[in-house]
Design a protein around this motif. Structure first.
Motif, PDB file in Angstrom:
ATOM      1  N   SER A  21      40.813  14.525  11.299  1.00  0.00           N
ATOM      2  CA  SER A  21      39.806  14.700  12.172  1.00  0.00           C
ATOM      3  C   SER A  21      38.392  14.137  11.876  1.00  0.00           C
ATOM      4  N   GLY A  22      38.310  13.664  10.443  1.00  0.00           N
ATOM      5  CA  GLY A  22      37.116  12.827  10.045  1.00  0.00           C
ATOM      6  C   GLY A  22      36.093  13.908   9.376  1.00  0.00           C
ATOM      7  N   LEU A  23      36.850  14.873   8.714  1.00  0.00           N
ATOM      8  CA  LEU A  23      36.033  15.941   7.922  1.00  0.00           C
ATOM      9  C   LEU A  23      35.346  15.250   6.797  1.00  0.00           C
ATOM     10  N   SER A  24      36.095  14.396   6.111  1.00  0.00           N
ATOM     11  CA  SER A  24      35.343  13.885   4.763  1.00  0.00           C
ATOM     12  C   SER A  24      34.438  12.862   5.060  1.00  0.00           C
ATOM     13  N   THR A  25      34.641  11.952   6.063  1.00  0.00           N
ATOM     14  CA  THR A  25      33.855  10.967   6.630  1.00  0.00           C
ATOM     15  C   THR A  25      32.222  11.423   6.943  1.00  0.00           C
ATOM     16  N   GLN A  26      32.610  12.499   7.670  1.00  0.00           N
ATOM     17  CA  GLN A  26      31.381  12.948   8.524  1.00  0.00           C
ATOM     18  C   GLN A  26      30.541  14.123   7.342  1.00  0.00           C
ATOM     19  N   ALA A  27      31.253  14.703   6.309  1.00  0.00           N
ATOM     20  CA  ALA A  27      30.669  15.305   5.446  1.00  0.00           C
ATOM     21  C   ALA A  27      29.796  14.536   4.742  1.00  0.00           C
ATOM     22  N   SER A  28      30.373  13.306   4.456  1.00  0.00           N
ATOM     23  CA  SER A  28      29.503  12.206   3.439  1.00  0.00           C
ATOM     24  C   SER A  28      28.495  11.768   4.163  1.00  0.00           C
ATOM     25  N   ARG A  29      28.611  11.390   5.378  1.00  0.00           N
ATOM     26  CA  ARG A  29      27.469  10.662   6.130  1.00  0.00           C
ATOM     27  C   ARG A  29      26.473  11.743   6.478  1.00  0.00           C
ATOM     28  N   VAL A  30      26.516  12.774   6.788  1.00  0.00           N
ATOM     29  CA  VAL A  30      25.744  13.886   7.171  1.00  0.00           C
ATOM     30  C   VAL A  30      24.999  14.424   5.998  1.00  0.00           C
ATOM     31  N   SER A  31      25.734  14.612   4.901  1.00  0.00           N
ATOM     32  CA  SER A  31      24.747  14.840   3.626  1.00  0.00           C
ATOM     33  C   SER A  31      23.948  13.956   3.210  1.00  0.00           C
ATOM     34  N   GLU A  32      24.356  12.491   3.322  1.00  0.00           N
ATOM     35  CA  GLU A  32      23.525  11.384   3.030  1.00  0.00           C
ATOM     36  C   GLU A  32      22.238  11.263   3.791  1.00  0.00           C
ATOM     37  N   ILE A  33      22.472  11.450   5.272  1.00  0.00           N
ATOM     38  CA  ILE A  33      21.539  11.186   6.171  1.00  0.00           C
ATOM     39  C   ILE A  33      20.402  12.577   5.739  1.00  0.00           C
ATOM     40  N   LEU A  34      20.808  13.587   5.776  1.00  0.00           N
ATOM     41  CA  LEU A  34      20.003  14.970   5.386  1.00  0.00           C
ATOM     42  C   LEU A  34      19.248  14.624   3.997  1.00  0.00           C
ATOM     43  N   ASN A  35      19.910  14.132   2.858  1.00  0.00           N
ATOM     44  CA  ASN A  35      19.155  13.748   1.713  1.00  0.00           C
ATOM     45  C   ASN A  35      18.161  12.593   2.103  1.00  0.00           C
ATOM     46  N   GLY A  36      18.497  11.674   2.916  1.00  0.00           N
ATOM     47  CA  GLY A  36      17.484  10.707   3.135  1.00  0.00           C
ATOM     48  C   GLY A  36      16.405  11.343   3.974  1.00  0.00           C
ATOM     49  N   MET A  37      16.359  12.168   4.694  1.00  0.00           N
ATOM     50  CA  MET A  37      15.297  12.884   5.553  1.00  0.00           C
ATOM     51  C   MET A  37      14.448  13.889   4.623  1.00  0.00           C
ATOM     52  N   GLY A  38      14.848  13.997   3.440  1.00  0.00           N
ATOM     53  CA  GLY A  38      14.150  15.034   2.704  1.00  0.00           C
ATOM     54  C   GLY A  38      14.796  16.402   2.490  1.00  0.00           C
ATOM     55  N   HIS A  39      15.895  16.525   3.115  1.00  0.00           N
ATOM     56  CA  HIS A  39      16.554  17.934   3.057  1.00  0.00           C
ATOM     57  C   HIS A  39      17.679  17.971   1.892  1.00  0.00           C
ATOM     58  N   GLN A  40      17.206  18.248   0.765  1.00  0.00           N
ATOM     59  CA  GLN A  40      18.214  18.176  -0.335  1.00  0.00           C
ATOM     60  C   GLN A  40      19.492  18.819   0.115  1.00  0.00           C
ATOM     61  N   THR A  41      20.614  17.775  -0.184  1.00  0.00           N
ATOM     62  CA  THR A  41      21.847  18.510   0.472  1.00  0.00           C
ATOM     63  C   THR A  41      23.097  18.183  -0.590  1.00  0.00           C
ATOM     64  N   TYR A  42      23.909  19.222  -0.764  1.00  0.00           N
ATOM     65  CA  TYR A  42      24.853  19.029  -1.995  1.00  0.00           C
ATOM     66  C   TYR A  42      26.244  19.149  -1.019  1.00  0.00           C
TER      67      TYR A  42
END
Ligand SMILES: Nc1ncnc2c1ncn2[C@@H]1O[C@H](COP(=O)(O)OP(=O)(O)O)[C@@H](O)[C@H]1O
Ligand SMILES: [Mg+2]
Length: 207
Positions: A21-42
């Motif tokens: 369903s795209g779980l790994s794809t979306q988890a990576s993209r969303v965490s990268e975007i959040l990190n880029g916005m300054g919301h530190q995400t693991y």
């Protein structure tokens, strides 16, 4: 389930869905975007990289043979280990956590063979995420996406994918209605960028 809310500094975000369903794809993209916005995400996943997660992977690839009940208990044990050693320490230090699968996958997948009430009971330690995104994708689309993987895991046959999707929808309704679990359904059939946009629209409300 005695519901445990996250009162720690970081936000706990979970992405759930059937295989492909795209779980790994979306988890990576969303965490990268959040990190880029300054919301530190693991970014993390279940089965975890811990010792019990290793056992689960051996079982999922049929290299060891265990009963459905043992399987369910190992998932619950892996989740506790994951919470104690990875998720909670990060959240405590103010880092957001995004997990590719969590307890709702467990309830949906194992719930087809095992009493849901018992599954919920053995997971009563599990903290409810601030938001869970269920990526809803047509099982035939999932099947097409995962075919190139050619791994004979338990859950990737089409009738089984259909059954798990129904099982997810049932569990989501139950937890939203009875526990106010904040599980949102996102249409994951759309192009990757659109799905990320729809997930972020929901997740950013937490910040
Ligand atoms: N929205 C989408 N549209 C088309 N292909 C996708 C989409 N999301 C993921 N994929 C592709 O499908 C395959 C499985 O994606 P993946 O993220 O590994 O799924 P999962 O982790 O849910 O099993 C990958 O090749 C990925 O690039
Ligand atoms: Mg994956």
């Amino acid at each position: 389930m005695s519901i445990k809310r996250n009162d720690l500094a970081g936000k706990f975000i979970v992405i759930e869905g059937i295989d492909g369903s795209g779980l790994s794809t979306q988890a990576s993209r969303v965490s990268e975007i959040l990190n880029g916005m300054g919301h530190q995400t693991y970014k993390t996943k279940e089965p975890s990289d811990g010792p019990v997660g290793g056992l689960l992977r051996l079982a999922l690839t049929h290299r060891i043979d265990i009963s459905p009940g043992t399987f369910a208990l190992l998932f619950a044990a892996d989740r506790l280990d994951h919470l104690e050693n990875e998720i909670i320490p990060k959240l405590s230090s103010g880092i957001n956590v995004i997990s590719d699968r969590y307890c709702f996958s467990n309830f949906a997948y194992q719930g087809t063979d095992i009493d849901t009430q018992w599954l919920v009971e053995i997971n009563s330690h599990c903290m409810i995420p601030d938001i869970t995104i269920f990526l809803d994708v047509d099982p035939t689309v999932c099947k097409r996406r995962i075919e190139p993987r050619m791994r004979e895991e338990y859950f990737e046959k089409l009738p089984r994918l259909r059954m798990i999707r129904e099982s997810f929808l049932k569990v989501i309704r139950l937890f939203n209605e009875e526990q106010g679990a904040n599980i949102a359904i996102v249409n994951g059939n759309n192009p990757i960028e659109d799905v990320t946009h729809d997930i972020l629209e929901k997740v950013l409300k937490l910040f």
